[in-house]
Design an enzyme around this catalytic site. Structure first.
Site, PDB file in Angstrom:
ATOM      1  N   GLY A 136      -3.753   9.632  14.791  1.00 24.73           N
ATOM      2  CA  GLY A 136      -2.628   9.546  13.844  1.00 24.73           C
ATOM      3  C   GLY A 136      -3.055   9.613  12.390  1.00 24.73           C
TER       4      GLY A 136
ATOM      5  N   ASN B 172      -8.224   1.843  -3.092  1.00 24.59           N
ATOM      6  CA  ASN B 172      -9.069   1.251  -4.131  1.00 24.59           C
ATOM      7  C   ASN B 172     -10.542   1.475  -3.798  1.00 24.59           C
ATOM      8  OD1 ASN B 172      -7.512  -1.732  -5.459  1.00 24.59           O
ATOM      9  ND2 ASN B 172      -6.502   0.068  -4.676  1.00 24.59           N
TER      10      ASN B 172
ATOM     11  N   THR C  77       0.822  -1.208   0.000  1.00 27.44           N
ATOM     12  CA  THR C  77       0.000   0.000   0.000  1.00 27.44           C
ATOM     13  C   THR C  77       0.861   1.265   0.000  1.00 27.44           C
ATOM     14  OG1 THR C  77      -1.420   1.286   1.490  1.00 27.44           O
ATOM     15  CG2 THR C  77      -0.096  -0.377   2.513  1.00 27.44           C
ATOM     16  N   ASP C  78       0.275   2.371  -0.452  1.00 28.25           N
ATOM     17  CA  ASP C  78       0.995   3.652  -0.389  1.00 28.25           C
ATOM     18  C   ASP C  78       1.150   4.137   1.055  1.00 28.25           C
ATOM     19  OD1 ASP C  78      -1.661   4.340   0.098  1.00 28.25           O
ATOM     20  OD2 ASP C  78      -1.785   5.875  -1.467  1.00 28.25           O
ATOM     21  N   GLU C  79       0.365   3.539   1.979  1.00 30.92           N
ATOM     22  CA  GLU C  79       0.375   4.044   3.358  1.00 30.92           C
ATOM     23  C   GLU C  79       1.725   3.827   4.050  1.00 30.92           C
ATOM     24  OE1 GLU C  79      -3.272   3.373   5.517  1.00 30.92           O
ATOM     25  OE2 GLU C  79      -4.408   3.130   3.665  1.00 30.92           O
TER      26      GLU C  79
ATOM     27  N   TYR D 129      -1.447  -0.535  11.085  1.00 28.91           N
ATOM     28  CA  TYR D 129      -1.646  -1.190   9.781  1.00 28.91           C
ATOM     29  C   TYR D 129      -0.466  -0.925   8.858  1.00 28.91           C
ATOM     30  CZ  TYR D 129      -3.202  -1.610   4.898  1.00 28.91           C
ATOM     31  OH  TYR D 129      -3.265  -1.897   3.548  1.00 28.91           O
TER      32      TYR D 129
ATOM     33  N   LYS E 166       2.422  -3.463   7.293  1.00 33.90           N
ATOM     34  CA  LYS E 166       2.648  -3.649   5.852  1.00 33.90           C
ATOM     35  C   LYS E 166       4.101  -3.306   5.497  1.00 33.90           C
ATOM     36  CE  LYS E 166       0.118  -4.663   2.968  1.00 33.90           C
ATOM     37  NZ  LYS E 166      -0.306  -5.974   2.422  1.00 33.90           N
TER      38      LYS E 166
ATOM     39  N   ARG F  71      -9.652  10.226  13.539  1.00 36.07           N
ATOM     40  CA  ARG F  71      -8.881   8.985  13.699  1.00 36.07           C
ATOM     41  C   ARG F  71      -7.537   9.351  14.333  1.00 36.07           C
ATOM     42  NH1 ARG F  71      -7.808   5.837   8.184  1.00 36.07           N
ATOM     43  NH2 ARG F  71      -9.724   4.724   8.662  1.00 36.07           N
TER      44      ARG F  71
HETATM   45  P1  NAD Z   1      -9.661  -7.193   2.511  1.00 34.22           P
HETATM   46  O1  NAD Z   1      -9.610  -6.916   3.981  1.00 34.22           O
HETATM   47  O2  NAD Z   1     -10.913  -6.897   1.748  1.00 34.22           O
HETATM   48  O3  NAD Z   1      -9.331  -8.728   2.231  1.00 34.22           O
HETATM   49  C1  NAD Z   1      -8.311  -9.410   2.903  1.00 34.22           C
HETATM   50  C2  NAD Z   1      -8.505 -10.910   2.682  1.00 34.22           C
HETATM   51  O4  NAD Z   1      -7.427 -11.595   3.353  1.00 34.22           O
HETATM   52  C3  NAD Z   1      -9.809 -11.457   3.246  1.00 34.22           C
HETATM   53  O5  NAD Z   1     -10.432 -12.304   2.321  1.00 34.22           O
HETATM   54  C4  NAD Z   1      -9.367 -12.239   4.482  1.00 34.22           C
HETATM   55  O6  NAD Z   1     -10.217 -13.341   4.786  1.00 34.22           O
HETATM   56  C5  NAD Z   1      -7.969 -12.694   4.072  1.00 34.22           C
HETATM   57  N1  NAD Z   1      -7.117 -12.963   5.236  1.00 34.22           N
HETATM   58  C6  NAD Z   1      -6.904 -12.147   6.304  1.00 34.22           C
HETATM   59  N2  NAD Z   1      -6.082 -12.753   7.186  1.00 34.22           N
HETATM   60  C7  NAD Z   1      -5.761 -13.963   6.641  1.00 34.22           C
HETATM   61  C8  NAD Z   1      -4.951 -15.043   7.081  1.00 34.22           C
HETATM   62  N3  NAD Z   1      -4.306 -14.993   8.253  1.00 34.22           N
HETATM   63  N4  NAD Z   1      -4.830 -16.131   6.281  1.00 34.22           N
HETATM   64  C9  NAD Z   1      -5.501 -16.176   5.089  1.00 34.22           C
HETATM   65  N5  NAD Z   1      -6.277 -15.195   4.627  1.00 34.22           N
HETATM   66  C10 NAD Z   1      -6.415 -14.108   5.412  1.00 34.22           C
HETATM   67  O7  NAD Z   1      -8.420  -6.426   1.903  1.00 34.22           O
HETATM   68  P2  NAD Z   1      -8.241  -5.696   0.487  1.00 34.22           P
HETATM   69  O8  NAD Z   1      -8.729  -4.313   0.607  1.00 34.22           O
HETATM   70  O9  NAD Z   1      -8.753  -6.586  -0.574  1.00 34.22           O
HETATM   71  O10 NAD Z   1      -6.647  -5.631   0.414  1.00 34.22           O
HETATM   72  C11 NAD Z   1      -5.899  -6.706  -0.155  1.00 34.22           C
HETATM   73  C12 NAD Z   1      -4.425  -6.356  -0.099  1.00 34.22           C
HETATM   74  O11 NAD Z   1      -4.195  -5.156  -0.812  1.00 34.22           O
HETATM   75  C13 NAD Z   1      -3.903  -6.129   1.324  1.00 34.22           C
HETATM   76  O12 NAD Z   1      -2.624  -6.686   1.410  1.00 34.22           O
HETATM   77  C14 NAD Z   1      -3.858  -4.610   1.438  1.00 34.22           C
HETATM   78  O13 NAD Z   1      -2.840  -4.212   2.336  1.00 34.22           O
HETATM   79  C15 NAD Z   1      -3.526  -4.202   0.015  1.00 34.22           C
HETATM   80  N6  NAD Z   1      -4.017  -2.874  -0.408  1.00 34.22           N
HETATM   81  C16 NAD Z   1      -5.323  -2.514  -0.220  1.00 34.22           C
HETATM   82  C17 NAD Z   1      -5.767  -1.267  -0.677  1.00 34.22           C
HETATM   83  C18 NAD Z   1      -7.204  -0.854  -0.539  1.00 34.22           C
HETATM   84  O14 NAD Z   1      -7.543   0.301  -0.829  1.00 34.22           O
HETATM   85  N7  NAD Z   1      -8.118  -1.717  -0.138  1.00 34.22           N
HETATM   86  C19 NAD Z   1      -4.868  -0.389  -1.295  1.00 34.22           C
HETATM   87  C20 NAD Z   1      -3.531  -0.801  -1.464  1.00 34.22           C
HETATM   88  C21 NAD Z   1      -3.125  -2.039  -1.026  1.00 34.22           C
HETATM   89  P1  TYD Z   2     -10.642   4.160   4.646  1.00 36.49           P
HETATM   90  O1  TYD Z   2     -11.650   3.758   3.626  1.00 36.49           O
HETATM   91  O2  TYD Z   2     -10.702   3.528   6.009  1.00 36.49           O
HETATM   92  O3  TYD Z   2      -9.209   3.970   3.971  1.00 36.49           O
HETATM   93  P2  TYD Z   2      -7.718   4.408   4.517  1.00 36.49           P
HETATM   94  O4  TYD Z   2      -7.811   4.725   5.958  1.00 36.49           O
HETATM   95  O5  TYD Z   2      -6.930   3.155   4.270  1.00 36.49           O
HETATM   96  O6  TYD Z   2      -7.315   5.552   3.662  1.00 36.49           O
HETATM   97  O7  TYD Z   2     -10.752   5.729   4.856  1.00 36.49           O
HETATM   98  C1  TYD Z   2     -10.598   6.640   3.787  1.00 36.49           C
HETATM   99  C2  TYD Z   2     -10.607   8.041   4.379  1.00 36.49           C
HETATM  100  O8  TYD Z   2     -11.920   8.312   4.914  1.00 36.49           O
HETATM  101  C3  TYD Z   2      -9.642   8.219   5.557  1.00 36.49           C
HETATM  102  O9  TYD Z   2      -9.072   9.508   5.499  1.00 36.49           O
HETATM  103  C4  TYD Z   2     -10.519   8.073   6.779  1.00 36.49           C
HETATM  104  C5  TYD Z   2     -11.854   8.612   6.314  1.00 36.49           C
HETATM  105  N1  TYD Z   2     -13.048   7.987   6.936  1.00 36.49           N
HETATM  106  C6  TYD Z   2     -14.053   8.785   7.520  1.00 36.49           C
HETATM  107  O10 TYD Z   2     -13.963  10.022   7.535  1.00 36.49           O
HETATM  108  N2  TYD Z   2     -15.126   8.156   8.078  1.00 36.49           N
HETATM  109  C7  TYD Z   2     -15.278   6.802   8.101  1.00 36.49           C
HETATM  110  O11 TYD Z   2     -16.281   6.285   8.636  1.00 36.49           O
HETATM  111  C8  TYD Z   2     -14.247   6.003   7.474  1.00 36.49           C
HETATM  112  C9  TYD Z   2     -14.351   4.517   7.468  1.00 36.49           C
HETATM  113  C10 TYD Z   2     -13.156   6.631   6.908  1.00 36.49           C
END
Ligand code: NAD
Ligand code: TYD
Length: 379
Positions: free
Chosen positions: A318, A215, A137-139, A185, A189, A316
């Site tokens: 931090g 995403n 992730t970019d985070e 988190y 990562k 939130r």
């Molecule tokens: P998500 O939380 O929707 O899905 C995570 C999946 O991992 C779930 O199906 C869960 O059951 C599985 N999982 C969790 N712990 C597990 C374990 N111990 N063993 C096996 N499976 C396990 O997450 P996402 O949003 O689809 O993100 C997927 C990946 O992409 C992550 O690594 C996340 O850090 C990265 N990512 C997400 C975003 C975003 O915006 N969602 C952006 C950049 C990178």
């Molecule tokens: P989120 O979808 O949790 O993604 P990330 O924290 O990984 O960026 O949150 C996106 C942005 O929205 C983040 O700045 C936190 C904010 N947010 C709210 O203001 N209210 C909410 O209920 C949630 C879940 C997020």
């Protein structure tokens, strides 16, 4: 039936993972896709209903932290490629329960790396033709300054950029930006990314790491901003905006991320890092207004009908101010281009959640509803 490749996808029942599994299973009928997921609250097999009976798809319920199990799976299926997405992924949960994040994201990644190492090193061809692709992730880069609070014309755009083309600062995250994670988190990562690179540098494992921006799209668990707010508007529930809603995120449609993963898995250079993003920055409050407007329009409500659901709540801890990804390396080296402009993507997304209320109700009933109420009332 023999397959050209055996690809292990972890976390394939989650949000991004399900799009990656669907893309690969459909696009590569000669690959066997082995989806390993232990179905935490975020994992949902309903995300893959359309492909579950495909001949080239296997689902295995297993925990990536279970090292013996990972060793068995990698050797039993003669895995030659790993796309690792399984993770705990929600910042708010990581603030409450950091240990789970260290366990899954750090120890789980390590278990998978070691399982792949033992199996691949036991083969005569060793690392030849193998790939361990870690999705990050970019985070991990920390937070950028918000030097243009009103948003100025962005110096870069892609097809994914909104019609506004806004940038809220002059700096962007590059592949060379120093890691500076702030939340449990992002710290977990970052740690997993370091382990992946260490396996390349120490053992010669062919690894790749990508760092993507936020995403959005179908099948995202409704604790994240966009699906949560779409659902709350539909149910006329409060929309909890953290702080002043001024934090900036860079949003990419999930299928464009999956397409980037496909391209990088096949064409990316070993040991490289690629940033993935569409130069599409949004202030939270602005994206929230777009969501409200779109949901109201699609539900047939008058304009402004749901504005009063906006509820400013305690920020939130931090809370990173601004994320903005520079993805020009991926564009210039591998020719990746997002396919959807933000306005199209958000319309598609809102429609999907409104049309798939059964999917939403299945996951928001019971346990999750209790968790959400507790989170919301404790703010
Ligand atoms: P998500 O939380 O929707 O899905 C995570 C999946 O991992 C779930 O199906 C869960 O059951 C599985 N999982 C969790 N712990 C597990 C374990 N111990 N063993 C096996 N499976 C396990 O997450 P996402 O949003 O689809 O993100 C997927 C990946 O992409 C992550 O690594 C996340 O850090 C990265 N990512 C997400 C975003 C975003 O915006 N969602 C952006 C950049 C990178
Ligand atoms: P989120 O979808 O949790 O993604 P990330 O924290 O990984 O960026 O949150 C996106 C942005 O929205 C983040 O700045 C936190 C904010 N947010 C709210 O203001 N209210 C909410 O209920 C949630 C879940 C997020």
């Amino acid at each position: 039936m023999t397959f050209k490749r055996n690809i292990l996808v972890t976390g394939g029942a989650g949000f991004i993972g399900s799009h990656v599994v669907r893309l690969f299973v459909n696009k590569y009928p000669d690959y066997r896709i082995i989806n390993v997921d232990n179905l935490t609250y975020a994992g949902n097999l309903a995300n893959l209903k359309d492909i579950e009976k495909y001949q080239n798809y296997i689902f295995i319920k297993a925990d990536i932290c279970d090292f013996e199990r990972m060793c068995d799976i990698v050797s039993q299926y003669d895995v030659d490629g790993i796309i690792h997405l399984a993770a705990e992924s929600h910042v708010d949960r990581s603030i409450k329960d950091p240990f789970t994040f260290a366990r899954t994201n750090v120890m789980g990644t390590l278990a998978l790396l070691q399982a792949a190492k033992l199996y691949w090193e036991s083969r005569p061809e060793r690392y030849e033709g193998k790939r361990f692709y870690h999705i990050s992730t970019d985070e991990v880069y920390g937070a950028l300054e918000l030097t243009n609070p009103e948003g100025t014309e962005s110096p870069f755009t892609t097809k994914a950029s909104s019609t506004l083309h806004h940038a809220y600062g002059t700096e962007f995250f590059l592949e060379t930006t120093k890691y500076n994670p702030h939340s449990p988190y992002s710290a977990s990562k970052a740690s997993s990314d370091h382990f992946v690179r260490a396996y390349h540098d120490t053992y010669g494992m062919p690894t790749i790491v990508t760092n993507c921006s936020n995403n959005y799209g179908p099948y995202q668990f409704p604790e994240k901003l966009i699906p949560l707010f779409i659902n709350n508007i539909r149910l006329r529930k409060a929309l909890p905006v953290y702080g002043k809603g001024e934090n900036v995120r860079d949003w990419l449609y999930v299928e464009d991320h999956a397409r980037a993963i496909d391209l990088i898995f096949h064409k990316g250079t070993t040991a490289e890092t690629y940033n993935i993003g569409g130069f599409n920055e949004w202030k939270n409050i602005d994206i929230i207004r777009v969501i409200i407007k779109t949901v109201d329009r699609l539900l047939g409500n008058p304009e402004g009908f749901s504005d009063n659901l906006i509820t400013y709540v305690t920020d939130r801890a931090g809370h990173d101010l601004r994320y903005a990804i520079d993805s020009r390396k991926l564009q210039s080296e591998l020719g990746w281009e997002p396919s959807l402009q933000f306005e199209e993507g958000i319309e598609k997304t809102v429609r999907w959640y409104l049309d798939n209320q059964e999917w939403m109700e299945q996951i928001t009933s019971g346990e999750y509803e209790r968790y959400y109420q507790e989170m919301y009332h404790n703010r």
